[in-house]
Design an enzyme around this catalytic site. Sequence first.
Site, PDB file in Angstrom:
ATOM      1  CE1 TYR A  55      -3.491   2.740   0.579  1.00  0.00           C
ATOM      2  CE2 TYR A  55      -2.030   3.501   2.323  1.00  0.00           C
ATOM      3  CZ  TYR A  55      -3.115   3.708   1.485  1.00  0.00           C
ATOM      4  OH  TYR A  55      -3.809   4.898   1.552  1.00  0.00           O
ATOM      5  CG  HIS A  85      -3.680  13.873   0.274  1.00  0.00           C
ATOM      6  ND1 HIS A  85      -3.723  13.338  -0.992  1.00  0.00           N
ATOM      7  CD2 HIS A  85      -4.131  12.873   1.101  1.00  0.00           C
ATOM      8  CE1 HIS A  85      -4.161  12.095  -0.940  1.00  0.00           C
ATOM      9  NE2 HIS A  85      -4.420  11.788   0.310  1.00  0.00           N
ATOM     10  CG  ASN A 197      -0.353   7.649   6.666  1.00  0.00           C
ATOM     11  OD1 ASN A 197      -1.400   7.884   7.250  1.00  0.00           O
ATOM     12  ND2 ASN A 197      -0.249   6.775   5.690  1.00  0.00           N
ATOM     13  CE1 TYR A 281     -19.710  23.216  49.440  1.00  0.00           C
ATOM     14  CE2 TYR A 281     -20.510  22.502  47.303  1.00  0.00           C
ATOM     15  CZ  TYR A 281     -20.561  22.447  48.685  1.00  0.00           C
ATOM     16  OH  TYR A 281     -21.459  21.614  49.305  1.00  0.00           O
ATOM     17  NE  ARG A 284     -16.650  24.818  52.463  1.00  0.00           N
ATOM     18  CZ  ARG A 284     -17.550  23.842  52.561  1.00  0.00           C
ATOM     19  NH1 ARG A 284     -17.155  22.605  52.739  1.00  0.00           N
ATOM     20  NH2 ARG A 284     -18.820  24.130  52.489  1.00  0.00           N
ATOM     21  CG  PHE A 329      -3.169   6.135  10.214  1.00  0.00           C
ATOM     22  CD1 PHE A 329      -4.529   6.299  10.427  1.00  0.00           C
ATOM     23  CD2 PHE A 329      -2.757   5.027   9.502  1.00  0.00           C
ATOM     24  CE1 PHE A 329      -5.461   5.375   9.948  1.00  0.00           C
ATOM     25  CE2 PHE A 329      -3.676   4.104   9.006  1.00  0.00           C
ATOM     26  CZ  PHE A 329      -5.037   4.287   9.236  1.00  0.00           C
ATOM     27  CD  GLU A 413      -8.829   7.304   4.768  1.00  0.00           C
ATOM     28  OE1 GLU A 413      -9.243   8.458   4.987  1.00  0.00           O
ATOM     29  OE2 GLU A 413      -7.872   7.044   4.022  1.00  0.00           O
TER      30      GLU A 413
END
Length: 519
Positions: A55, A85, A197, A281, A284, A329, A413
């Site tokens: 791949y 990309h 990646n 609160y 403390r 990844f 994906e």
Amino acid sequence: MTNTFNYGSSHLTIGLCLDIAGGKVKGVIDAAAAGMITASWREVEKIVHAQHPVYGINTGFGPLCDTRISEADTSLLQSNLLKSHSVGVGNPIPQEIAKLMMICKVQALAQGFSGIALATLQRIIWHIDKDIIPIVPEKGSVGASGDLAPLAHLFLPLLGLGEVYENGERLPAAKVLAAHGLQPLVLGPKEGLALINGTQFILAFALKAVQRLDDALNRADLIGALSLEGLMGSARPFDERLHRLRPYKGTKLVAKRLHTLLKDSGICNSHVNCDRVQDPYSLRCMPQVHGASRNAWLHLKELTEIELNSVTDNPIVFNADDTISGGNFHGQPLAMVLDYATIAAAELGNIADRRCYLMSEGRYGLPKLLTSNAGLHSGLMIPQYTTAALVTENKTLCFPASADSVPTSLGQEDHVSMGSISGRKLNQVIDNLEYIQAIELLYAAQAIDFRRPLKSTPVVEACHALVREHVPHIDDDRIFADDINALHKIITDGSLLATANHTATAHQINLKDDEFGIY
């Protein structure tokens, strides 16, 4: 600390990574790492020549993983990958974040399982050393298959494409390379995929958040101590014996720090025998609330450092006959803890806002709205509106991005982390928190003024004095935004914590704990 760090061979801490980005430490590739990198590169060459399908080396990407690529086109495949990309949108990320991305990427690739050329890593190190930083848009990553879009933009300059910052100027990468006598690189098989990646976009934001949230946590205790003194609260809830009975690490640390900050305070000692049974609160419960946020920070630090020294590429190349297409990844391990830390940061703002409100109510001997002339003057009425707005904005940012997933890549994906959004949101919440803390500091210093001539402890008094160097006591109404911005500056430039630490050292007061450090 050494002045040199060996990428791929040595363990990289968060503090070291930030120091490399800041120019305090130089990152290099030693002979051992160079050998591993070159050996992996040669294994990829064997895969290409053998024409065995692996791949991303001789196949297409994502849903095109079954499409074979000829040996002659394996290099073109990688440069096409970076170009196709590069789809990020929005404003550029901060230059420091982009630089951290490069440092993280070199550390991952230099471990020798990614089949990248040594010369390519040396070129990235050149960018780091010369502070020539690629321009990376902030949006477009879904946090799985790696941070594809931002990493593609990050490494376009290797091809002479995209833009970079040099000396604060935004310039075409090709022009900058030519000015330095450098040629664009020609990527070999697997290199483009190895570059994009990985989780380095998520990781860089996590790294910066670890540092910023650490500072915010330290300030929360310090400013909380000032607020407690202004409200004449009790230090007894910080007794170590109490917290041994519920021994969370963060809670014990905060209680110890508050006890140390307030020990032998003249203000505290002045009301030891008062008839106030217990405080609200927000005073403390500081060990429990600040401490819970510290526990979240500790988890974030732990996972960030694991990721910082991990190989997040795909496929992983053990040798030419042993490659694994896995999921290193995937950003989920960081995405979930970043969302957790976002809630932790928001809670520091929530409790700080409550202390601001408490100081404005006119209780415990303080004048209403912390002004002696309420009516004609509004005093500190409206700054708490700002904390309320920021707190609510932070609440809207607490929706966990990691709880969502939108399938991509034609369903190949089908589960993604959205961790890139988690990382950006956390830093947005810290942005707001820094302003909330500036406003609490404004209230606390004003409240302490009304306790004079009583004095607190050396550290608290030094911090109060620093505030008064930048913001005078409030008698009449004025433009309080100016005061808020002045205090925001001493918060974000480190002056407040530096003053506290310097004073503590001078008086032999220990406010630190090694487990909560970043080196």
